[in-house]
Design a protein around this motif. Sequence first.
Motif, PDB file in Angstrom:
ATOM      1  N   ALA A  13      -6.618  37.723  15.442  1.00  0.00           N
ATOM      2  CA  ALA A  13      -6.906  37.190  16.774  1.00  0.00           C
ATOM      3  C   ALA A  13      -6.575  38.212  17.856  1.00  0.00           C
ATOM      4  O   ALA A  13      -7.346  38.397  18.804  1.00  0.00           O
ATOM      5  N   LEU A  14      -5.440  38.879  17.710  1.00  0.00           N
ATOM      6  CA  LEU A  14      -5.056  39.907  18.686  1.00  0.00           C
ATOM      7  C   LEU A  14      -6.071  41.049  18.693  1.00  0.00           C
ATOM      8  O   LEU A  14      -6.464  41.537  19.763  1.00  0.00           O
ATOM      9  N   ALA A  15      -6.497  41.465  17.511  1.00  0.00           N
ATOM     10  CA  ALA A  15      -7.492  42.538  17.425  1.00  0.00           C
ATOM     11  C   ALA A  15      -8.819  42.103  18.046  1.00  0.00           C
ATOM     12  O   ALA A  15      -9.455  42.878  18.774  1.00  0.00           O
ATOM     13  N   ALA A  16      -9.231  40.873  17.799  1.00  0.00           N
ATOM     14  CA  ALA A  16     -10.478  40.360  18.382  1.00  0.00           C
ATOM     15  C   ALA A  16     -10.385  40.302  19.904  1.00  0.00           C
ATOM     16  O   ALA A  16     -11.356  40.631  20.608  1.00  0.00           O
ATOM     17  N   MET A  17      -9.235  39.892  20.427  1.00  0.00           N
ATOM     18  CA  MET A  17      -9.037  39.855  21.876  1.00  0.00           C
ATOM     19  C   MET A  17      -9.178  41.260  22.456  1.00  0.00           C
ATOM     20  O   MET A  17      -9.828  41.454  23.490  1.00  0.00           O
ATOM     21  N   SER A  18      -8.569  42.241  21.793  1.00  0.00           N
ATOM     22  CA  SER A  18      -8.647  43.620  22.263  1.00  0.00           C
ATOM     23  C   SER A  18     -10.079  44.148  22.194  1.00  0.00           C
ATOM     24  O   SER A  18     -10.544  44.816  23.124  1.00  0.00           O
ATOM     25  N   LEU A  19     -10.772  43.856  21.100  1.00  0.00           N
ATOM     26  CA  LEU A  19     -12.154  44.322  20.965  1.00  0.00           C
ATOM     27  C   LEU A  19     -13.059  43.727  22.035  1.00  0.00           C
ATOM     28  O   LEU A  19     -13.962  44.403  22.539  1.00  0.00           O
ATOM     29  N   ALA A  20     -12.819  42.484  22.388  1.00  0.00           N
ATOM     30  CA  ALA A  20     -13.630  41.846  23.424  1.00  0.00           C
ATOM     31  C   ALA A  20     -13.493  42.584  24.754  1.00  0.00           C
ATOM     32  O   ALA A  20     -14.486  42.799  25.464  1.00  0.00           O
ATOM     33  N   LEU A  21     -12.284  42.997  25.090  1.00  0.00           N
ATOM     34  CA  LEU A  21     -12.102  43.743  26.341  1.00  0.00           C
ATOM     35  C   LEU A  21     -12.609  45.169  26.193  1.00  0.00           C
ATOM     36  O   LEU A  21     -13.207  45.716  27.128  1.00  0.00           O
ATOM     37  N   LEU A  86       6.127  30.132  16.528  1.00  0.00           N
ATOM     38  CA  LEU A  86       6.504  30.493  17.899  1.00  0.00           C
ATOM     39  C   LEU A  86       6.345  31.989  18.148  1.00  0.00           C
ATOM     40  O   LEU A  86       5.838  32.399  19.202  1.00  0.00           O
ATOM     41  N   VAL A  87       6.755  32.801  17.205  1.00  0.00           N
ATOM     42  CA  VAL A  87       6.602  34.255  17.350  1.00  0.00           C
ATOM     43  C   VAL A  87       5.116  34.608  17.481  1.00  0.00           C
ATOM     44  O   VAL A  87       4.722  35.395  18.348  1.00  0.00           O
ATOM     45  N   CYS A  88       4.287  34.007  16.655  1.00  0.00           N
ATOM     46  CA  CYS A  88       2.845  34.272  16.720  1.00  0.00           C
ATOM     47  C   CYS A  88       2.247  33.806  18.046  1.00  0.00           C
ATOM     48  O   CYS A  88       1.434  34.520  18.652  1.00  0.00           O
ATOM     49  N   LEU A  89       2.649  32.644  18.514  1.00  0.00           N
ATOM     50  CA  LEU A  89       2.163  32.148  19.806  1.00  0.00           C
ATOM     51  C   LEU A  89       2.587  33.053  20.951  1.00  0.00           C
ATOM     52  O   LEU A  89       1.813  33.296  21.888  1.00  0.00           O
ATOM     53  N   VAL A  90       3.808  33.563  20.894  1.00  0.00           N
ATOM     54  CA  VAL A  90       4.281  34.478  21.942  1.00  0.00           C
ATOM     55  C   VAL A  90       3.445  35.753  21.932  1.00  0.00           C
ATOM     56  O   VAL A  90       3.054  36.250  22.996  1.00  0.00           O
ATOM     57  N   TYR A  91       3.162  36.291  20.757  1.00  0.00           N
ATOM     58  CA  TYR A  91       2.305  37.475  20.683  1.00  0.00           C
ATOM     59  C   TYR A  91       0.954  37.219  21.340  1.00  0.00           C
ATOM     60  O   TYR A  91       0.485  38.019  22.149  1.00  0.00           O
ATOM     61  N   VAL A  92       0.318  36.124  21.010  1.00  0.00           N
ATOM     62  CA  VAL A  92      -1.000  35.813  21.567  1.00  0.00           C
ATOM     63  C   VAL A  92      -0.909  35.608  23.078  1.00  0.00           C
ATOM     64  O   VAL A  92      -1.743  36.116  23.840  1.00  0.00           O
ATOM     65  N   ALA A  93       0.119  34.913  23.536  1.00  0.00           N
ATOM     66  CA  ALA A  93       0.269  34.657  24.970  1.00  0.00           C
ATOM     67  C   ALA A  93       0.524  35.948  25.752  1.00  0.00           C
ATOM     68  O   ALA A  93      -0.091  36.182  26.800  1.00  0.00           O
ATOM     69  N   VAL A  94       1.413  36.778  25.257  1.00  0.00           N
ATOM     70  CA  VAL A  94       1.734  38.019  25.961  1.00  0.00           C
ATOM     71  C   VAL A  94       0.529  38.963  25.959  1.00  0.00           C
ATOM     72  O   VAL A  94       0.220  39.599  26.967  1.00  0.00           O
ATOM     73  N   HIS A  95      -0.165  39.046  24.835  1.00  0.00           N
ATOM     74  CA  HIS A  95      -1.349  39.904  24.778  1.00  0.00           C
ATOM     75  C   HIS A  95      -2.430  39.361  25.707  1.00  0.00           C
ATOM     76  O   HIS A  95      -3.100  40.127  26.411  1.00  0.00           O
ATOM     77  N   GLY A  96      -2.590  38.045  25.721  1.00  0.00           N
ATOM     78  CA  GLY A  96      -3.547  37.433  26.641  1.00  0.00           C
ATOM     79  C   GLY A  96      -3.214  37.740  28.090  1.00  0.00           C
ATOM     80  O   GLY A  96      -4.108  38.045  28.891  1.00  0.00           O
ATOM     81  N   LEU A  97      -1.934  37.680  28.443  1.00  0.00           N
ATOM     82  CA  LEU A  97      -1.519  38.020  29.808  1.00  0.00           C
ATOM     83  C   LEU A  97      -1.829  39.477  30.117  1.00  0.00           C
ATOM     84  O   LEU A  97      -2.361  39.791  31.187  1.00  0.00           O
ATOM     85  N   HIS A  98      -1.520  40.371  29.197  1.00  0.00           N
ATOM     86  CA  HIS A  98      -1.804  41.790  29.422  1.00  0.00           C
ATOM     87  C   HIS A  98      -3.303  42.019  29.614  1.00  0.00           C
ATOM     88  O   HIS A  98      -3.719  42.730  30.537  1.00  0.00           O
ATOM     89  N   LEU A  99      -4.126  41.393  28.776  1.00  0.00           N
ATOM     90  CA  LEU A  99      -5.571  41.557  28.905  1.00  0.00           C
ATOM     91  C   LEU A  99      -6.087  40.958  30.204  1.00  0.00           C
ATOM     92  O   LEU A  99      -6.997  41.507  30.835  1.00  0.00           O
ATOM     93  N   TYR A 100      -5.517  39.849  30.622  1.00  0.00           N
ATOM     94  CA  TYR A 100      -5.884  39.247  31.912  1.00  0.00           C
ATOM     95  C   TYR A 100      -5.550  40.201  33.064  1.00  0.00           C
ATOM     96  O   TYR A 100      -6.371  40.424  33.963  1.00  0.00           O
ATOM     97  N   LEU A 101      -4.351  40.765  33.015  1.00  0.00           N
ATOM     98  CA  LEU A 101      -3.959  41.712  34.063  1.00  0.00           C
ATOM     99  C   LEU A 101      -4.842  42.963  34.038  1.00  0.00           C
ATOM    100  O   LEU A 101      -5.202  43.497  35.092  1.00  0.00           O
ATOM    101  N   LEU A 102      -5.216  43.411  32.847  1.00  0.00           N
ATOM    102  CA  LEU A 102      -6.130  44.548  32.747  1.00  0.00           C
ATOM    103  C   LEU A 102      -7.488  44.209  33.345  1.00  0.00           C
ATOM    104  O   LEU A 102      -8.087  45.027  34.060  1.00  0.00           O
ATOM    105  N   SER A 103      -7.986  43.013  33.084  1.00  0.00           N
ATOM    106  CA  SER A 103      -9.271  42.586  33.651  1.00  0.00           C
ATOM    107  C   SER A 103      -9.223  42.561  35.166  1.00  0.00           C
ATOM    108  O   SER A 103     -10.155  43.023  35.833  1.00  0.00           O
TER     109      SER A 103
END
Length: 112
Positions: A13-21, A86-103
């Motif tokens: 999921a993290l890789a797919a999020m990164s590829l989308a951006l 919880l660890v997995c959810l935190v990874y997805v949330a933090v990566h999502g925030l970073h990608l949002y800020l990058l956008s």
Amino acid sequence: MSAPFVSSITVLALAAMSLALARRVPAGTRLPMQWGIKGLPTWSAPRDIALSITPLLAAFTLTPFTLASLWVEPDERLTFRIVLALVCLVYVAVHGLHLYLLSRWLRSQDGG
């Protein structure tokens, strides 16, 4: 669900999020990795590195969780699964925030 399944799905999921951006960002673009108090980027990395760090970090840190799942006592399995989730959810949330800020940063660079 098993720890290897949850860990693998998270990394994918993290890789797919990164590829989308990455599809929206030209190769060679440097992307901010951190922002200061004033909201300005403090350092940046090339696009491919910037978008690979979180999925790679997740893969390396979730691997011990996956291996540890082999030795979890039956009465501790629920607790282990909750912590892993919880660890997995935190990874997805933090990566999502970073990608949002990058956008947002990319839109600001385009003039609006």
